[in-house]
Design a protein around this motif. Structure first.
Motif, PDB file in Angstrom:
ATOM      1  N   THR A 164       0.826  -1.196   0.000  1.00  0.00           N
ATOM      2  CA  THR A 164       0.000   0.000   0.000  1.00  0.00           C
ATOM      3  C   THR A 164       0.868   1.257   0.000  1.00  0.00           C
ATOM      4  N   VAL A 165       0.532   2.176  -0.883  1.00  0.00           N
ATOM      5  CA  VAL A 165       1.213   3.461  -0.950  1.00  0.00           C
ATOM      6  C   VAL A 165       0.302   4.542  -0.364  1.00  0.00           C
ATOM      7  N   LEU A 166      -0.945   4.547  -0.788  1.00  0.00           N
ATOM      8  CA  LEU A 166      -1.948   5.463  -0.260  1.00  0.00           C
ATOM      9  C   LEU A 166      -3.200   4.677   0.098  1.00  0.00           C
ATOM     10  N   ASP A 167      -3.783   4.999   1.235  1.00  0.00           N
ATOM     11  CA  ASP A 167      -5.049   4.385   1.651  1.00  0.00           C
ATOM     12  C   ASP A 167      -5.881   5.511   2.245  1.00  0.00           C
TER      13      ASP A 167
ATOM     14  N   PRO B 163     -22.475   5.540   1.446  1.00  0.00           N
ATOM     15  CA  PRO B 163     -21.368   4.914   2.186  1.00  0.00           C
ATOM     16  C   PRO B 163     -20.121   5.781   2.172  1.00  0.00           C
ATOM     17  N   ARG B 164     -19.149   5.439   3.061  1.00  0.00           N
ATOM     18  CA  ARG B 164     -17.836   6.050   2.962  1.00  0.00           C
ATOM     19  C   ARG B 164     -17.137   5.436   1.741  1.00  0.00           C
ATOM     20  N   LEU B 165     -16.474   6.281   1.001  1.00  0.00           N
ATOM     21  CA  LEU B 165     -15.736   5.810  -0.171  1.00  0.00           C
ATOM     22  C   LEU B 165     -14.253   5.799   0.179  1.00  0.00           C
ATOM     23  N   ARG B 166     -13.653   4.646   0.065  1.00  0.00           N
ATOM     24  CA  ARG B 166     -12.259   4.489   0.464  1.00  0.00           C
ATOM     25  C   ARG B 166     -11.491   3.793  -0.654  1.00  0.00           C
ATOM     26  N   GLY B 167     -10.353   4.338  -1.015  1.00  0.00           N
ATOM     27  CA  GLY B 167      -9.563   3.756  -2.095  1.00  0.00           C
ATOM     28  C   GLY B 167      -8.126   3.518  -1.686  1.00  0.00           C
ATOM     29  N   THR B 168      -7.515   2.555  -2.324  1.00  0.00           N
ATOM     30  CA  THR B 168      -6.127   2.208  -2.059  1.00  0.00           C
ATOM     31  C   THR B 168      -5.316   2.330  -3.335  1.00  0.00           C
ATOM     32  N   VAL B 169      -4.181   2.992  -3.247  1.00  0.00           N
ATOM     33  CA  VAL B 169      -3.192   2.984  -4.321  1.00  0.00           C
ATOM     34  C   VAL B 169      -2.041   2.116  -3.837  1.00  0.00           C
TER      35      VAL B 169
ATOM     36  N   LEU C 274       8.909   3.852  -2.551  1.00  0.00           N
ATOM     37  CA  LEU C 274       7.519   4.245  -2.352  1.00  0.00           C
ATOM     38  C   LEU C 274       7.083   4.183  -0.895  1.00  0.00           C
ATOM     39  N   ALA C 275       7.908   3.573  -0.050  1.00  0.00           N
ATOM     40  CA  ALA C 275       7.525   3.445   1.356  1.00  0.00           C
ATOM     41  C   ALA C 275       7.321   4.799   2.010  1.00  0.00           C
ATOM     42  N   GLY C 276       8.075   5.811   1.565  1.00  0.00           N
ATOM     43  CA  GLY C 276       7.970   7.132   2.176  1.00  0.00           C
ATOM     44  C   GLY C 276       6.709   7.892   1.821  1.00  0.00           C
ATOM     45  N   PHE C 277       5.938   7.385   0.846  1.00  0.00           N
ATOM     46  CA  PHE C 277       4.727   8.099   0.429  1.00  0.00           C
ATOM     47  C   PHE C 277       3.487   7.613   1.172  1.00  0.00           C
ATOM     48  N   THR C 278       3.622   6.583   1.995  1.00  0.00           N
ATOM     49  CA  THR C 278       2.467   5.937   2.603  1.00  0.00           C
ATOM     50  C   THR C 278       1.598   6.924   3.379  1.00  0.00           C
ATOM     51  N   VAL C 279       0.318   6.950   3.024  1.00  0.00           N
ATOM     52  CA  VAL C 279      -0.694   7.741   3.735  1.00  0.00           C
ATOM     53  C   VAL C 279      -1.855   6.812   4.055  1.00  0.00           C
TER      54      VAL C 279
END
Length: 299
Positions: A160-163, A260-266, A291-296
């Motif tokens: 996971t990079v962005l969640d 609903p809540r909309l949740r996406g993962t990059v 990419l580890a440093g971009f994790t949100v």
């Protein structure tokens, strides 16, 4: 049967024709045709249907293609293994990405890998999430930055990079700007600004609207969330963007979408069975670290 024949066959399929394959291989087109005809004679079946404007695989060709790819991968892996022992990594790596993932530093990732391993040829493909996922599964791509909702795609390993939750982004003064949340149904009559179909974030929106019996009114589409935010800041509609995109803009108010809540993962995705060779493994290790440093994470 020669490896050259298999390589020519795979390249014709990948490039969609003899002319482009010859250009890719830096050989004359008649040479490519002759080698593939020789391969077909040895196998006793035509592998390519040349009757139309586009070259197509025959049934026999479809059956042979995965074995041809596997043979070439094995040879390339053996060569890379020997070269790695001598300290020089060679080979090729193919990465895919969504157009909206450019802010994650894709160019820097590729440049830094090339600096470390100049003997490895790296290619980049931009496409929609579905095409990228299929490319990783069938071996056409070694890794890809993709977006999806829910669980990880079948057959793939991911990092996971962005969640993030998706929000309705509007300019200050919009009727939604002062609200704490907005139900998805309340957006049914608003002009929406979204990624085009095929993107992971758009798929999440479309699936949620279908489940709620809503037909979204998409007024503007763009492949970059930053452009979506720009359009919303000028009062052209409600942009459906990741929470961080709206949070970083002083000229936007991001309102959480509920019910609903909309949740996406990059995520960075690769085959669960592992990389195809030393070059791909080195690239995957480099990409995961970069990419580890971009994790949100969604809060």
């Amino acid at each position: 049967m020669e490896l050259r024949q298999l390589r020519y066959f795979v390249t014709v399929v990948d490039e969609g024709g003899f002319t482009r394959a010859a250009e890719k291989l830096h050989v004359a087109q008649p040479g490519v045709s002759a080698q593939i005809r020789q391969l077909e004679r040895e196998l006793g079946q035509p592998l390519l249907d040349r009757s139309g404007r586009a070259v197509r695989l025959t049934q026999a060709g479809s059956a042979v293609l995965p074995y041809a790819r596997a043979a070439l991968t094995a040879v390339d892996g053996a060569r890379c293994a020997v070269e790695e022992l001598t300290g020089l990594l060679r080979g090729s790596v193919a990465m895919g990405t969504l157009p909206s993932c450019a802010p994650l530093g894709v160019a820097d990732l590729l440049a830094s890998f090339h600096e470390r391993h100049p003997g490895v040829e790296v290619t980049l493909t931009e496409s929609d999430a579905g095409t990228l996922l299929d490319g990783v599964r069938d071996g056409g791509l070694d890794a890809a930055l993709v977006a999806f909702g829910g669980s990880a795609p079948e057959g793939l390993a991911t990092q996971t990079v962005l969640d993030e939750y998706l929000v309705a982004a509007v300019r200050p003064g919009d009727p939604l700007a002062g609200r704490d949340t907005v139900p998805l149904r309340a957006l049914a009559d608003r002009a929406l600004i979204s990624l085009p179909p095929g993107g992971g974030m758009r798929a999440i929106l479309d699936q949620a609207c279908t489940a709620e019996g809503i037909t979204p009114r998409i007024a503007f589409e763009a492949g970059d969330p930053g452009v979506l935010a720009d359009l919303a800041s000028r009062g052209l509609g409600v942009a459906i963007v990741p929470e961080s995109t709206a949070r970083d803009r002083a000229d936007l108010c991001g309102v959480p979408i509920v019910r609903p809540r909309l949740r996406g993962t990059v995520a960075l995705a690769w085959r669960a069975a592992g990389p195809s060779g030393p070059a791909a493994q080195a690239f995957l290790d480099h990409a995961r670290t970069s990419l580890a440093g971009f994790t949100v994470a969604a809060s």
